[in-house]
Scaffold this motif. Structure first.
Motif, PDB file in Angstrom:
ATOM      1  N   GLU A  85       0.840  -1.197   0.000  1.00  0.00           N
ATOM      2  CA  GLU A  85       0.000   0.000   0.000  1.00  0.00           C
ATOM      3  C   GLU A  85       0.877   1.250   0.000  1.00  0.00           C
ATOM      4  O   GLU A  85       0.667   2.180  -0.764  1.00  0.00           O
ATOM      5  CB  GLU A  85      -0.924   0.009   1.226  1.00  0.00           C
ATOM      6  N   LEU A  90       0.811   4.511  -2.413  1.00  0.00           N
ATOM      7  CA  LEU A  90       1.114   5.833  -1.856  1.00  0.00           C
ATOM      8  C   LEU A  90       2.369   6.415  -2.487  1.00  0.00           C
ATOM      9  O   LEU A  90       2.444   7.626  -2.724  1.00  0.00           O
ATOM     10  CB  LEU A  90       1.241   5.766  -0.328  1.00  0.00           C
ATOM     11  N   ARG A 103     -13.467  11.102  -6.279  1.00  0.00           N
ATOM     12  CA  ARG A 103     -14.303   9.915  -6.070  1.00  0.00           C
ATOM     13  C   ARG A 103     -15.781  10.287  -6.185  1.00  0.00           C
ATOM     14  O   ARG A 103     -16.407  10.703  -5.217  1.00  0.00           O
ATOM     15  CB  ARG A 103     -13.985   9.290  -4.717  1.00  0.00           C
ATOM     16  N   ARG A 129     -11.099  14.409  -2.557  1.00  0.00           N
ATOM     17  CA  ARG A 129     -10.256  14.143  -1.394  1.00  0.00           C
ATOM     18  C   ARG A 129      -8.865  14.694  -1.668  1.00  0.00           C
ATOM     19  O   ARG A 129      -8.255  14.349  -2.681  1.00  0.00           O
ATOM     20  CB  ARG A 129     -10.207  12.626  -1.169  1.00  0.00           C
ATOM     21  N   GLU A 283      -8.207   4.042 -10.794  1.00  0.00           N
ATOM     22  CA  GLU A 283      -8.290   2.739 -10.143  1.00  0.00           C
ATOM     23  C   GLU A 283      -9.696   2.444  -9.639  1.00  0.00           C
ATOM     24  O   GLU A 283     -10.429   3.359  -9.279  1.00  0.00           O
ATOM     25  CB  GLU A 283      -7.319   2.685  -8.946  1.00  0.00           C
TER      26      GLU A 283
HETATM   27  C1  IPM Z   1      -7.597   4.193  -0.557  1.00  0.00           C
HETATM   28  C2  IPM Z   1      -6.887   3.188   0.294  1.00  0.00           C
HETATM   29  C3  IPM Z   1      -5.481   3.677   0.556  1.00  0.00           C
HETATM   30  C4  IPM Z   1      -5.546   4.984   1.318  1.00  0.00           C
HETATM   31  C5  IPM Z   1      -4.601   2.650   1.313  1.00  0.00           C
HETATM   32  C6  IPM Z   1      -4.603   1.302   0.622  1.00  0.00           C
HETATM   33  C7  IPM Z   1      -3.200   3.147   1.511  1.00  0.00           C
HETATM   34  O1  IPM Z   1      -7.597   2.956   1.464  1.00  0.00           O
HETATM   35  O2  IPM Z   1      -7.183   4.389  -1.717  1.00  0.00           O
HETATM   36  O3  IPM Z   1      -8.591   4.772  -0.115  1.00  0.00           O
HETATM   37  O4  IPM Z   1      -5.598   4.996   2.549  1.00  0.00           O
HETATM   38  O5  IPM Z   1      -5.561   6.024   0.661  1.00  0.00           O
END
Ligand code: IPM
Ligand code: MN
Length: 360
Positions: A85, A90, A103, A129, A283
């Motif tokens: 992750e 990230l 989103r 976000r 994604e």
């Molecule tokens: C998201 C996921 C990621 C985040 C994780 C997998 C690091 O939860 O894309 O929302 O926290 O941003």
């Protein structure tokens, strides 16, 4: 036009949903007259276990030469949580400065929502976000680790510039895609989501910049503010009150999962990690779903929705809108949006969308 797309199928069901997304992408390209040049990147759990690499810097440099990135999922049951992750997802977001995570929370007509008495007219908003700052910066640390005197600090960090660029994007988005712009409301409204009653330092900054930029450059956009806890309540009880929401990183992570379930679940929710001046990555929001891997049971619509967002972002709006209609067509034939309950396989859902795009 020709677009260079980097493809990261990733882990678990990632490759299966990416295959369906690419199937639809190819059909949309030939139907509306553009071409795509795909570069496949082997990243994720298998590569990590083989080589110890997550996302090498050389790959980041290659990403910069692409028009967009299409990601399936990362997360592997044999790799400790956080490694992939942080190391892939990230790292890509930060290295490419994808400072917006867009989103949309739109209920596709025909998709079931767990909210009683609400339909696609009520569940029709977007969450923007902030994707580069806040508690995701990793600032902080542990003193005297492993002892009873241990102190852990994880800081929420924002600079003026990070806040300003995020809010500017959100105002622009509200102007272009708000409810008035889409002909379904009287105003284009941008709501800032925060926690100004507790995080007083942080929201002094966000609120000031929100008011300054709004007054100066976006007087046509109606402004609102809601606390994040109340926002959760409204997202369930009265989602129709929302148009465009803008929210800091961690609060945004949390409320977009709530948004996803109200729009039919992780099988349909898509997102874009955007650098409006650089390379963006699209994604499905759901993870790698290890239990459904290789079973032809996972819902590919979120990945296909990510392709739709990618094409919209690249300016291929005709192709994007054909895919949107193709998704609605597939939904009308499916029993459920849940994995293994769709009444057909992953590939058949992809075929439904692709056939519609080819003919529609
Ligand atoms: C998201 C996921 C990621 C985040 C994780 C997998 C690091 O939860 O894309 O929302 O926290 O941003
Ligand atoms: Mn999340």
């Amino acid at each position: 036009m020709s677009y260079k797309i980097a493809v990261i199928p990733g882990d678990g069901t990632g490759p299966e949903v990416v295959a369906e997304g690419l199937k639809v992408l190819e059909v949309a390209a030939s139907r509306t007259g553009f071409t795509v040049e795909l570069t496949n990147y082997d990243l994720g759990g298998e590569r990590y276990m083989r080589t110890g690499e997550t996302l090498p810097d050389s790959v980041i440099e290659e990403f910069r030469q692409h028009d967009a990135i299409f990601l399936g999922a990362v997360g592997h049951p044999d790799v400790p949580p956080g490694v992939l992750e942080q190391g892939v997802l990230l790292k890509a977001r930060f290295a490419l400065d994808q400072y917006i995570n867009l989103r949309p929370v739109r209920l596709i007509p025909g998709v079931e929502t767990p909210i009683k008495n609400k339909g696609h007219k009520e569940i029709d908003y977007a969450i923007i976000r902030e994707n580069s700052g806040g508690m995701y910066t990793g600032m902080g640390g542990n003193s005297r680790p492993g002892t009873k005197d241990e102190v852990a600090i994880q800081e929420m960090v924002y600079t003026y510039d990070q806040v300003a660029r995020c809010l500017r994007y959100a105002f622009e988005y509200a102007r272009k895609y708000g409810k008035k712009a889409r002909g379904v409301g009287e105003n284009n409204t941008l709501a800032l989501i925060g926690k100004s009653n507790v995080l007083t330092h942080m929201y002094k900054l966000w609120n000031r910049v929100f008011a300054e930029i709004g007054d100066q450059d976006y007087p046509d956009i109606k402004r609102e503010y809601y606390h994040v806890d109340a926002t959760c309540l409204y997202m369930v009880a009265s989602p129709e009150m929302f148009d465009v929401l803008v929210v800091e990183n961690m609060f945004g992570d949390i409320i977009t999962d709530l948004g996803a379930i109200t729009q039919g679940g992780l099988g349909v929710a898509a997102g874009g990690n955007l650098n409006p001046e650089g390379v963006s990555m699209f994604e499905p929001i759901g993870g790698s779903a290890p239990m459904w891997t290789g079973k032809n049971a996972i819902n590919p619509l979120a990945a296909i929705g990510a392709v739709q967002m990618m094409l919209d972002h690249l300016g291929e709006t005709e192709a994007a809108s054909l895919i949107e209609k193709g998704i609605a067509h597939a939904v009308s034939k499916m029993k459920s949006m849940a994995a293994n309950e769709m009444g057909m396989g992953t590939d058949a859902v992809g075929d439904l969308v692709a056939d519609f795009v080819a003919r529609g």
